[in-house]
Enzyme design. Structure first.
Site, PDB file in Angstrom:
ATOM      1  N   ARG A  51     -11.179  -5.504  16.225  1.00  0.00           N
ATOM      2  CA  ARG A  51     -11.258  -5.665  17.681  1.00  0.00           C
ATOM      3  C   ARG A  51     -12.431  -4.915  18.269  1.00  0.00           C
ATOM      4  NH1 ARG A  51      -5.696  -6.210  20.508  1.00  0.00           N
ATOM      5  NH2 ARG A  51      -4.445  -7.053  18.843  1.00  0.00           N
ATOM      6  N   VAL A  91      -6.615 -11.648  17.622  1.00  0.00           N
ATOM      7  CA  VAL A  91      -5.786 -12.719  17.042  1.00  0.00           C
ATOM      8  C   VAL A  91      -4.771 -13.275  18.011  1.00  0.00           C
ATOM      9  CG1 VAL A  91      -5.901 -12.126  14.598  1.00  0.00           C
ATOM     10  CG2 VAL A  91      -4.214 -11.005  16.053  1.00  0.00           C
ATOM     11  N   LYS A 180      -5.161  -0.539 -12.157  1.00  0.00           N
ATOM     12  CA  LYS A 180      -5.647   0.688 -12.806  1.00  0.00           C
ATOM     13  C   LYS A 180      -5.800   0.445 -14.305  1.00  0.00           C
ATOM     14  CE  LYS A 180      -3.712   3.873  -9.389  1.00  0.00           C
ATOM     15  NZ  LYS A 180      -4.783   4.697  -8.849  1.00  0.00           N
ATOM     16  N   ASP A 233       6.853   3.675   0.439  1.00  0.00           N
ATOM     17  CA  ASP A 233       5.393   3.732   0.291  1.00  0.00           C
ATOM     18  C   ASP A 233       4.973   3.671  -1.178  1.00  0.00           C
ATOM     19  OD1 ASP A 233       2.744   4.138   1.375  1.00  0.00           O
ATOM     20  OD2 ASP A 233       2.819   6.206   0.652  1.00  0.00           O
ATOM     21  N   HIS A 238       4.574   0.581  -6.316  1.00  0.00           N
ATOM     22  CA  HIS A 238       3.812   1.094  -7.456  1.00  0.00           C
ATOM     23  C   HIS A 238       4.719   1.535  -8.630  1.00  0.00           C
ATOM     24  CE1 HIS A 238       0.682   0.881  -4.571  1.00  0.00           C
ATOM     25  NE2 HIS A 238       0.787   2.084  -4.060  1.00  0.00           N
ATOM     26  N   LYS A 342       4.177  13.855  -1.894  1.00  0.00           N
ATOM     27  CA  LYS A 342       2.942  14.382  -1.290  1.00  0.00           C
ATOM     28  C   LYS A 342       2.983  15.899  -1.373  1.00  0.00           C
ATOM     29  CE  LYS A 342       1.724  10.347   0.658  1.00  0.00           C
ATOM     30  NZ  LYS A 342       0.710   9.529   0.009  1.00  0.00           N
TER      31      LYS A 342
HETATM   32  C1  BG6 Z   1      -0.928   3.906  -1.348  1.00  0.00           C
HETATM   33  C2  BG6 Z   1      -0.022   4.713  -0.465  1.00  0.00           C
HETATM   34  O1  BG6 Z   1      -0.351   2.668  -1.646  1.00  0.00           O
HETATM   35  O2  BG6 Z   1      -1.169   4.600  -2.559  1.00  0.00           O
HETATM   36  C3  BG6 Z   1      -0.601   6.083  -0.206  1.00  0.00           C
HETATM   37  O3  BG6 Z   1       0.181   4.044   0.764  1.00  0.00           O
HETATM   38  C4  BG6 Z   1      -0.967   6.775  -1.494  1.00  0.00           C
HETATM   39  O4  BG6 Z   1       0.316   6.896   0.534  1.00  0.00           O
HETATM   40  C5  BG6 Z   1      -1.811   5.858  -2.382  1.00  0.00           C
HETATM   41  O5  BG6 Z   1      -1.692   7.949  -1.182  1.00  0.00           O
HETATM   42  C6  BG6 Z   1      -1.998   6.478  -3.752  1.00  0.00           C
HETATM   43  O6  BG6 Z   1      -2.920   5.708  -4.480  1.00  0.00           O
HETATM   44  P1  BG6 Z   1      -3.722   6.343  -5.687  1.00  0.00           P
HETATM   45  O7  BG6 Z   1      -4.460   5.208  -6.282  1.00  0.00           O
HETATM   46  O8  BG6 Z   1      -4.591   7.396  -5.094  1.00  0.00           O
HETATM   47  O9  BG6 Z   1      -2.670   6.934  -6.596  1.00  0.00           O
END
Ligand code: BG6
Length: 489
Positions: A51, A91, A180, A233, A238, A342
């Site tokens: 934007r 949008v 990765k 998250d 992951h 974290k």
């Molecule tokens: C992201 C998350 O998907 O992955 C983040 O939203 C996180 O909170 C990140 O920091 C970690 O990715 P990587 O590749 O640094 O382990």
């Protein structure tokens, strides 16, 4: 960078959220490296949408100032900058699309990739807007960044909205962990070698640990993180994807559907963690003030942010650990422990496969073998074996590592996950992207845990920043006589 079958063809890559954090930190650096490696055809354009009222020159200036300093090398940088365009888009109005439509006109025969690096609520409106502006061609693909919703119902709604405009074969749901190097090497290790398969089961494996630890906190991310938390998250996507790759059966081919079929079977075999089981098999924590790398850092509630902390901030977890079980013949009785947090002491992601002890011990002091697949920071595979310490007299044992470090074994630069995944999108290969049924199966398993947590009056267990997480995470393993692999964490 693998060669594409017939070399890359010119494409238009349209990034929605083109001035955002993801574009600046990950997508543009990855695209630059793809370009230097010859992955982008002459004429391929990178069209950033946002934007902000930037024009092409302003945008290139911004990218030059923010992206270039963090790159490895600057060969071909000016040519890369010339690929960039910026279009201001709103949008919410049909007129907002006119600028983009003008830029794309006359290029309908090219592959068109819409990369939605934006909050998931914008996915539906964006796809509808693109279709109404006549921009969705048969050669179009759409890339959806996580999080895909906050729960199963939300994910289904997004999938329905996007699926009304794009065919499933055109939808690329990204989970960057799948790009990765070590993650792909896990598949090669398992399915291109014969020695592991006979012992890859409950007879020989005691348990599996999957850790994604980060030393960073969440400064400036409260708006997103209060709504997400570590479970949504990191674990829902992951960590569950990593679990799938460890636990899946050998696919019949290395092909898009065969691999994803096997992963979805694992997700469907996860034993549900519902009701009071969630209290026993999960742990959540939130970091408080502490020391990371010798520097004092604030607790989650005191992180600098434009949004002040709310009740949601007090309740959100910055650390999650789960004891999962895969209910099938191969894995019966083998716990999979997942954790992510974290502000842990260091950034480390790894999969640890802990083998059982020898069935009959003739040497005192033998410890069971352990296979560690390190995703970051230093990608590699390490197998700990028992060996005899040199010397006469009584036999003394010591675990010694058999180590493969990718950076030592291969001189090539290890590409960032996004480089691999962006090249796969451009070449139309969805193997490393999540299919709709996978994402929904993952949410189906996560939802009851979230419901239990949200319905509980208890707050996440505090842990000081710079420590390895709340005490409950240690108890989760200790009650089965196990411990987290803490080396260097
Ligand atoms: C992201 C998350 O998907 O992955 C983040 O939203 C996180 O909170 C990140 O920091 C970690 O990715 P990587 O590749 O640094 O382990």
């Amino acid at each position: 960078m693998p060669d594409l079958p017939n070399g890359p063809a010119p494409a238009d890559l349209i990034i929605f959220g083109g001035t955002g954090d993801l574009a600046m930190r990950k997508l543009l650096p990855a695209l630059y490296h793809c370009d230097v490696d010859g992955g982008l055809a002459p004429g391929t354009r990178i069209i950033a949408l946002s934007r902000s009222g930037l024009d092409d020159a302003d945008y290139r200036g911004k990218v030059d100032a923010e992206v270039r300093p963090a790159l490895h090398g600057s060969e071909g940088w000016d040519a890369f900058l010339r690929r960039l365009r910026h279009v201001p888009v709103d949008v919410t109005t049909p007129e907002g699309w006119a600028g983009l439509a003008g830029l794309l006109a006359g290029h309908e025969d090219r592959d068109r990739v819409f990369y939605l690096a934006s909050p998931p609520l914008a996915f539906g409106p964006f796809c509808r807007g693109a279709r109404e502006a006549g921009l969705v061609t048969p050669g179009s693909r759409v890339v959806l960044e996580k999080p895909l919703g906050r729960d199963l119902a939300g994910a289904q709604a997004i999938n329905d909205e996007v699926g009304a405009i794009f065919d499933e074969s055109q939808i690329f749901r990204i989970d960057h962990y799948l790009g990765k190097e070590t993650v792909q090497n896990l598949l090669v290790l398992r399915f291109a070698n014969s020695f592991l398969e006979p012992i890859w089961n409950s007879r020989w494996i005691d348990h599996v640990q999957i850790t994604a630890a980060e030393s960073v906190g969440t400064p400036g991310r409260r708006g997103y993180y209060d709504q997400a938390g570590a479970l949504r998250d990191m674990v829902q996507n992951h960590l569950l994807q990593l679990l799938c790759l460890v636990a899946m059966e050998p696919p019949s081919r290395n092909d898009r559907e065969a691999v994803r079929d096997e992963k979805v079977k694992v997700l469907r075999s996860l034993r549900p963690v519902t009701g009071a089981d969630a209290d026993r098999f999960t742990v959540r924590g939130q970091y408080t003030h502490g020391l990371v790398d010798g520097a004092e850092v604030p607790g989650y509630l005191d992180e600098p942010d434009k949004n002040p902390p709310t009740d949601a901030s007090r309740r959100v977890e910055t650390f999650a650990a789960v004891h999962a079980e895969v209910d099938n013949w191969r894995w019966a009785g083998v716990p999979f422990f997942l954790r992510s947090g974290k502000r842990l002491p260091s950034r480390r992601s790894e999969i640890v496969v802990q083998f059982k002890n020898v069935p009959h011990a003739i040497f005192p002091g033998a410890t069971p073998n352990r296979l560690v697949l390190r995703l970051q920071p230093d990608e590699g595979i390490h197998l700990s074996l028992m060996a005899k310490e040199p010397g006469a007299g009584d036999i003394a044992l010591r675990p010694v590592p058999l180590s493969l470090s990718f950076s030592d074994a291969f001189s090539a630069r290890v590409p960032d996950a996004y480089e691999r995944l962006l090249m796969d999108v451009l070449s139309g290969n969805p193997t490393l992207f999540m299919r709709r049924d996978e994402v929904e199966a993952a949410w189906r398993w996560i939802d009851p845990i979230v419901r239990r947590w949200e319905g509980s009056a208890a707050l996440p267990e505090p842990y000081p920043a710079g420590t390895s997480g709340p005490a409950g995470a240690h108890d989760l393993l200790a009650r089965g006589g196990r411990a987290w692999h803490e080396e260097e964490l």
